[in-house]
Every structure is written in structure tokens, then in C-alpha cells.
Design a protein around this motif. Sequence first.
Motif, PDB file in Angstrom:
ATOM      1  N   ALA A   1       0.766  -1.193  -0.025  1.00 41.20           N
ATOM      2  CA  ALA A   1      -0.052   0.047  -0.079  1.00 41.20           C
ATOM      3  C   ALA A   1       0.838   1.057   0.052  1.00 41.20           C
ATOM      4  N   LEU A   2       2.132   1.152   0.683  1.00 40.46           N
ATOM      5  CA  LEU A   2       3.044   2.503   0.574  1.00 40.46           C
ATOM      6  C   LEU A   2       3.692   2.692  -0.799  1.00 40.46           C
ATOM      7  N   LEU A   3       4.027   1.367  -1.519  1.00 36.12           N
ATOM      8  CA  LEU A   3       4.435   1.684  -2.641  1.00 36.12           C
ATOM      9  C   LEU A   3       3.453   2.209  -3.612  1.00 36.12           C
ATOM     10  N   GLY A   4       2.184   1.891  -3.648  1.00 32.89           N
ATOM     11  CA  GLY A   4       1.317   2.603  -4.157  1.00 32.89           C
ATOM     12  C   GLY A   4       0.823   3.877  -3.947  1.00 32.89           C
ATOM     13  N   GLY A   5       0.741   4.307  -2.717  1.00 36.56           N
ATOM     14  CA  GLY A   5       0.697   5.512  -2.358  1.00 36.56           C
ATOM     15  C   GLY A   5       1.493   6.492  -2.712  1.00 36.56           C
ATOM     16  N   VAL A   6       2.726   6.308  -2.694  1.00 37.81           N
ATOM     17  CA  VAL A   6       4.092   6.996  -3.000  1.00 37.81           C
ATOM     18  C   VAL A   6       4.119   7.096  -4.761  1.00 37.81           C
ATOM     19  N   GLY A   7       3.439   5.963  -5.279  1.00 36.22           N
ATOM     20  CA  GLY A   7       3.337   5.969  -6.723  1.00 36.22           C
ATOM     21  C   GLY A   7       2.115   7.005  -7.138  1.00 36.22           C
ATOM     22  N   GLN A   8       1.310   7.230  -6.213  1.00 33.85           N
ATOM     23  CA  GLN A   8       0.257   8.198  -6.444  1.00 33.85           C
ATOM     24  C   GLN A   8       0.563   9.716  -6.520  1.00 33.85           C
TER      25      GLN A   8
ATOM     26  N   ALA B   1      18.709  -5.920  14.557  1.00 26.70           N
ATOM     27  CA  ALA B   1      17.453  -5.376  15.128  1.00 26.70           C
ATOM     28  C   ALA B   1      16.232  -5.342  14.287  1.00 26.70           C
ATOM     29  N   PRO B   2      14.682  -5.613  14.893  1.00 24.87           N
ATOM     30  CA  PRO B   2      13.657  -5.275  14.008  1.00 24.87           C
ATOM     31  C   PRO B   2      13.829  -3.938  13.615  1.00 24.87           C
ATOM     32  N   GLY B   3      13.453  -4.044  12.288  1.00 27.64           N
ATOM     33  CA  GLY B   3      13.216  -2.894  11.471  1.00 27.64           C
ATOM     34  C   GLY B   3      14.265  -2.507  10.533  1.00 27.64           C
ATOM     35  N   VAL B   4      15.470  -3.276  10.719  1.00 27.48           N
ATOM     36  CA  VAL B   4      16.465  -3.167   9.915  1.00 27.48           C
ATOM     37  C   VAL B   4      16.368  -3.952   8.566  1.00 27.48           C
ATOM     38  N   ASN B   5      16.533  -3.124   7.519  1.00 33.26           N
ATOM     39  CA  ASN B   5      16.176  -3.513   6.064  1.00 33.26           C
ATOM     40  C   ASN B   5      17.464  -3.615   5.385  1.00 33.26           C
ATOM     41  N   THR B   6      17.194  -4.200   3.975  1.00 29.63           N
ATOM     42  CA  THR B   6      18.189  -4.297   2.948  1.00 29.63           C
ATOM     43  C   THR B   6      17.851  -3.694   1.719  1.00 29.63           C
ATOM     44  N   GLU B   7      18.645  -3.152   0.888  1.00 31.77           N
ATOM     45  CA  GLU B   7      18.154  -2.512  -0.413  1.00 31.77           C
ATOM     46  C   GLU B   7      17.678  -3.925  -1.313  1.00 31.77           C
ATOM     47  N   ASP B   8      18.406  -4.854  -1.121  1.00 34.95           N
ATOM     48  CA  ASP B   8      18.175  -6.071  -2.123  1.00 34.95           C
ATOM     49  C   ASP B   8      16.806  -6.558  -1.710  1.00 34.95           C
ATOM     50  N   ASP B   9      16.274  -6.781  -0.362  1.00 32.68           N
ATOM     51  CA  ASP B   9      15.087  -7.082  -0.097  1.00 32.68           C
ATOM     52  C   ASP B   9      13.845  -5.980  -0.532  1.00 32.68           C
ATOM     53  N   TRP B  10      14.144  -4.916  -0.474  1.00 34.50           N
ATOM     54  CA  TRP B  10      13.439  -3.631  -0.937  1.00 34.50           C
ATOM     55  C   TRP B  10      13.210  -4.142  -2.540  1.00 34.50           C
ATOM     56  N   ASN B  11      14.345  -4.292  -3.305  1.00 38.04           N
ATOM     57  CA  ASN B  11      14.222  -4.265  -4.713  1.00 38.04           C
ATOM     58  C   ASN B  11      13.460  -5.450  -5.037  1.00 38.04           C
ATOM     59  N   LYS B  12      13.237  -6.541  -4.158  1.00 31.39           N
ATOM     60  CA  LYS B  12      12.770  -7.603  -4.753  1.00 31.39           C
ATOM     61  C   LYS B  12      11.102  -7.580  -4.364  1.00 31.39           C
ATOM     62  N   THR B  13      10.689  -6.867  -3.306  1.00 32.62           N
ATOM     63  CA  THR B  13       9.369  -6.543  -3.146  1.00 32.62           C
ATOM     64  C   THR B  13       8.724  -5.272  -4.043  1.00 32.62           C
ATOM     65  N   ILE B  14       9.755  -4.583  -4.585  1.00 32.32           N
ATOM     66  CA  ILE B  14       9.344  -3.370  -5.509  1.00 32.32           C
ATOM     67  C   ILE B  14       9.152  -4.076  -7.093  1.00 32.32           C
ATOM     68  N   ALA B  15       9.790  -5.005  -7.261  1.00 28.65           N
ATOM     69  CA  ALA B  15       9.851  -5.871  -8.663  1.00 28.65           C
ATOM     70  C   ALA B  15       8.563  -6.527  -8.613  1.00 28.65           C
ATOM     71  N   ILE B  16       8.332  -7.200  -7.633  1.00 28.74           N
ATOM     72  CA  ILE B  16       6.975  -7.916  -7.626  1.00 28.74           C
ATOM     73  C   ILE B  16       5.621  -7.059  -7.888  1.00 28.74           C
ATOM     74  N   PHE B  17       5.721  -5.866  -7.235  1.00 25.63           N
ATOM     75  CA  PHE B  17       4.482  -4.906  -7.283  1.00 25.63           C
ATOM     76  C   PHE B  17       4.500  -4.282  -8.543  1.00 25.63           C
TER      77      PHE B  17
ATOM     78  N   PRO C   1      14.797   1.672  -4.147  1.00 22.57           N
ATOM     79  CA  PRO C   1      14.414   1.630  -2.800  1.00 22.57           C
ATOM     80  C   PRO C   1      14.373   3.257  -2.104  1.00 22.57           C
ATOM     81  N   ALA C   2      15.210   4.188  -2.343  1.00 23.86           N
ATOM     82  CA  ALA C   2      15.215   5.313  -1.601  1.00 23.86           C
ATOM     83  C   ALA C   2      13.824   6.091  -2.052  1.00 23.86           C
ATOM     84  N   THR C   3      13.162   5.814  -3.052  1.00 18.08           N
ATOM     85  CA  THR C   3      11.940   6.531  -3.263  1.00 18.08           C
ATOM     86  C   THR C   3      10.813   6.231  -2.183  1.00 18.08           C
ATOM     87  N   TYR C   4      11.117   5.175  -1.537  1.00 20.95           N
ATOM     88  CA  TYR C   4      10.070   4.854  -0.806  1.00 20.95           C
ATOM     89  C   TYR C   4      10.420   4.680   0.782  1.00 20.95           C
ATOM     90  N   TRP C   5      11.839   4.508   0.900  1.00 20.79           N
ATOM     91  CA  TRP C   5      12.285   4.053   2.216  1.00 20.79           C
ATOM     92  C   TRP C   5      13.668   5.044   2.543  1.00 20.79           C
TER      93      TRP C   5
END
Length: 339
Positions: free
Chosen positions: A99-106, A299-315, A327-331
Motif C-alpha cells: 500500500a505504501l508503494l501504491g501511495g508513493v506512486g500516486q 534489530a527489528p526494523g533493519v532492512n536491506t536494499e536487496d530485499d526492498w528491490n525484490k518487493t518493488i519488482a513484484i509490485f 528503494p530510496a523513493t519509498y524508504w
Amino acid sequence: MKLRTFTAVLVPTLLLAAATGCGSSSGEQSKNAQGLDKVTLTLNWYPYGEHAPFYFGKKQAIFEKHGIDLTIQAGQGSQKTIQATAAGQTDFGWADTPALLGGVGQGMKVKSLGVFLQTTPSSVQFFTEENIKSPADLKGKTIATTAGDALSKTFPAFLKANGLSESDLTLQNIDAAGKMAAVISGQTDALLGFATDQGPTMQEKAGKPVSYLKFADHGLSFYSNGLLANEDTIKDKKDLVTRMVAATSEAWTAAAGNPSGAVDAMEGASQQLPSKAVLTEQFTATLKLLHTDATQGQAPGVNTEDDWNKTIAIFAEAGMITKAEPPATYWDASFAPKG
């Protein structure tokens, strides 16, 4: 795909008033009598087990330690939480990454501050007696969904990943609050939802076991819920954002170490609050989603660019976003929790 429409009882309108204590996106943050920053967090839905760390963090004075007087507000779905965050009606939001990806896209000026549920709980849910053992068993079934939400938009990708076409089943469009009732009444065979949310409640209400086809177990895994803020807050209140992310990560760590205490902390959180047994099952399932292989031990909440790229590609492939941005567009990675 065949599509039928059903109108369920609507969830009462949530009033996200600025009067609840959130500061404006620019300028000084409102403070309480003890000098703590008054901060609002709007959830993705009414409180359920996944949200236990926030209530535990309040009870254990973790947010207070970080200078925050936290008010937790119920949500009405990730999309509305993102809209409220973008509009400055809440200081922070807790919402689903699709939903965040969609919102940023809008054009909404919001960014993730870190995804905490890094494996999606998205699933097809049904009573075990339906004898659905694999995605192939969904052929001919009627499934309750909510048109336009992230689950309905990614479901075709789940079907494709498992050799099915959209014409193999029927989707029945139902308001999010009515999907469980549709399955319990036999109006539909299954629903699309979070395995950490509806399933345990449906099982308790109906008195019979519920099973799942989890997207992540069948070829489609992506980022789910996380913390977000609007871009003005991120720019103008960096110290507050840093403290909120740190406190949230610490609260999740503490709750993971004391699940029973975390669930107990939710007492009185909502008139719609599930039973303690359901909350415990929901939170136990949630704790399994905190990391990918790339973030194990962090720590909970630590992300990686690679994981973000995988999610972005799916959507991007699913058509939820028109272009796969970096990823920096969204995170905003600069607030990543330490430890």
C-alpha cells in the motif's frame, strides 16, 4: 476472473483528528506536562495480536524513555493509514508496504522508516474441512476479497506462480470487515487475508480449525507492515523520527522476549479486541515474520536494499506501481535502528 459483489456492514468511520495530540509536520512537537513529545501512531486496523509490541512498549515505558508520550489509534486499512499520514493527521503510521508503494506512486509524500514484518502474512484462509492442500485445490472455489487492496492485486501473481489462471475461481468482493462472516456462513469457501489476523479469530468464532495457503510458502514473498511518516516530518523532525524508530525497534525486541507480557499489555486496547488466546496465536505467528535471511540477527526494523528491490519488482510486475523506482523513493534508510 468471475467477480460477484456483496456489501457487508461497514466499519464505523475513523476520525483522525489533529486534536489527538500530533504536532504539525513542521514546527515544534506538542509536549505533555512532563515535557515528553506527544506522538500519535495510527495502526493498519483495529488492534490485534501483531500490535502487541506498541502496547508493551508503552507499558514498559520504552517510548517514555525515548522522550515520547505515545497515543495509539486504530486504523481502517493500510491505504487509509497512509493517506492520514500523508495528510499530517497522524505523526506516524503502521501500514503494509504494498500500500505504501501504491501511495508513493500516486504522489503521496510518505516514506517507510523500516519494515518490521519482512515476510508477508498474506494468505488464502479456509476451514480445514475444505480439504484444500495446495493452490491447485483452489480451482472452482469462491474466495472473499476486498477490491483494490494489496491482497486482491497480488493474488493474480500468486495464482500465476502456481500455474493457475484467474478464470479458475470466483472472487466475491466484500468489505474487509465482512470477509470472515462470509466464510463462516458458507457464502464463500475462503478469504484473502493475513494469517496473523483473521484466521485465529475465525477459528475461535466457528469452533473449527482453519488452514492456510500462505503466499510466502508458495513462491511469493515480499515486505509487509512497517513504520512510516510523511516527508515533512522526516525532514523537519529528524530527532523525533530517530527516537520513534529506536523506541519501536526496542519495543519489538522486548515483546519478542516476553510474548505473554506483550499480549497482556493489550488489555483494554479496543472494544473489538480479540480474546487473549487469539491475541497470543496472532502474535506468535507475527514473530516468525520479523526477518529475511539477509537481516537475521539484526534489530527489528533493519532492512536491506536487496530485499526492498525484490518487493518493488513484484509490485511493478503486478501493476500496483507503474515504474520500479529505487528503494530510496519509498524508504529512508538513515533512521535504521541500531543493535
